[in-house]
Write a protein that holds these residues in place. Structure first.
Motif: not given
Length: 388
Positions: A154-161
């Motif tokens: 995954f990329s884009g920061g979505g899972l961390a958010y």
């Protein structure tokens, strides 16, 4: 299934995403494709996992973390649900037509983990649209670890958010009523810990610092991968012929409790488990085929399918390496942190452990999650959190 969702046409299929054959390609963000807004993120993590690990319960923590993946795969065997295992938790992407099924599975998993493993599981379900509405993205790639198994990146920061939002109490999923249990067929942790073959087993998390130059961060991560891939074993923590199976008496009571046996049925359950595990132990120890099942082939496929490295806007690795290499890796990370490029956590240990999801031993698509035997990812994450 929700009536509105029943007729929703699939606009995206994970199985249509091109497969990457080299792990280093996960750093090429041009290879990622956007996840549609209509999809959902299901996630869970063990609360106070570090404390449980310090009490010697790392296998229970790993089982709790992998339980959601096994339960969703069993509830939706034909569904398109990419996943990632985090050591003390898991994340899955859910097509809109399966949102309510996965929500029910999440709730049952929370209850089962509490009652069977005496651990608290935090769970949430958040729409991808909410991730983008809060200024983040979610893109996905598919890494082919073997011809029959691939893992989502995954990329884009979505899972961390999404993880941070659930920890703040948003989008939470409550536990199901007492006694609820999802279908966990195939979930097991029946193999011995694998001692380090090159000095130690290193669990590592390296994430970009907020606002850091993306190309510079990717150069740092690429350098780490090149260092590891130059080692004789390519960092693989499992031998090519797979790990040895644990004796049938080891972990027997914990497995019986995990199966949900009542006190009255406890002795019968223990006897049944001992006999079934004893038979499997003999087969694996002798390596003799039984019908269509070959223990040696299964162990080789286990090693080939092992999930010991992943990417989610940063690297998460559990690898074997010489002590000198671990020192060089840590020095690289310390320098990158001083330069404002990455945050990191790592943990050194003597062995690796594997948690398995194998609904059928006759198929080659069973999946196996590798973590450090002394807390691995959870301890690395704890170090990461302590950094200012």
């Amino acid at each position: 299934m929700d009536p509105e969702e029943a007729g929703a046409p699939p606009s995206f299929r994970y199985t249509a995403v091109p497969r990457l054959s080299r792990f280093s390609d996960v750093l090429d963000e041009a290879r990622y494709v956007p996840v549609p807004d209509a999809w959902w993120i299901a996630l869970c993590d063990v609360v106070m996992s570090t404390r449980a690990i310090e009490a010697g319960r790392y296998r229970s923590v790993n089982i709790a973390g992998a339980a959601l993946i096994a339960a969703v795969r069993n509830a939706l065997p034909e569904a398109d649900t990419p996943f990632v295992f985090g050591g003390d938790g898991a994340t899955l992407l859910v097509p809109p037509e399966h949102r309510h099924t996965v929500e029910a599975v999440l709730a049952m998993t929370v209850t089962w983990v509490r009652e069977a493993l005496d651990l608290e599981l935090r769970a949430g379900l958040i729409p991808v649209a909410a991730v983008r509405a809060n200024g983040h993205d979610l893109r996905i790639a598919r890494y082919a670890v073997s011809p029959t198994v691939d893992y989502a990146m995954f990329s884009g920061g979505g899972l961390a958010y999404a993880e941070a939002a659930v920890k703040r109490g948003l989008h939470g999923v409550a536990a199901a009523p007492r006694g609820a249990k999802p279908d966990l067929t195939g979930l097991s942790c029946r193999f011995e810990a694998v001692p380090a073959r090159e000095g130690l087993v290193l669990s590592l998390i390296a994430l970009p610092e907020a606002g850091a130059d993306r190309n510079a961060v990717l150069a740092v991560l690429g350098g780490l991968l090149a260092e590891i891939e130059a080692s004789p074993s390519n960092g693989r923590p499992l031998p090519a012929d797979g790990p040895a199976m644990r004796p049938p008496w080891r972990g027997l009571r914990e497995d019986a409790r995990g199966a949900g046996a009542s006190t009255g049925a406890g002795l019968l359950r223990l006897a049944h488990l001992f006999l079934s595990r004893g038979g499997a132990f003999v087969l694996f120890r002798l390596g003799v085929p039984f019908g269509r099942f070959s223990p040696r082939r299964y162990r080789r496929r286990l090693a080939a399918n092992a999930d010991f490295r992943k990417y989610d806007d940063g690297l998460r690795l559990t690898v074997t390496c010489p002590v000198a290499m671990a020192d060089r890796i840590e020095a690289r990370l310390a320098a990158a942190r001083s330069a404002g490029l990455v945050r990191y956590g790592l943990h050194r240990q003597e062995a690796a452990v594997v948690t398995c999801i194998s609904p059928s031993v006759l198929r080659d698509d069973h999946v196996h999650f590798v973590d450090g035997a002394d807390g691995g990812y959870a301890r690395a994450a704890a170090m990461l959190k302590r950094q200012p």
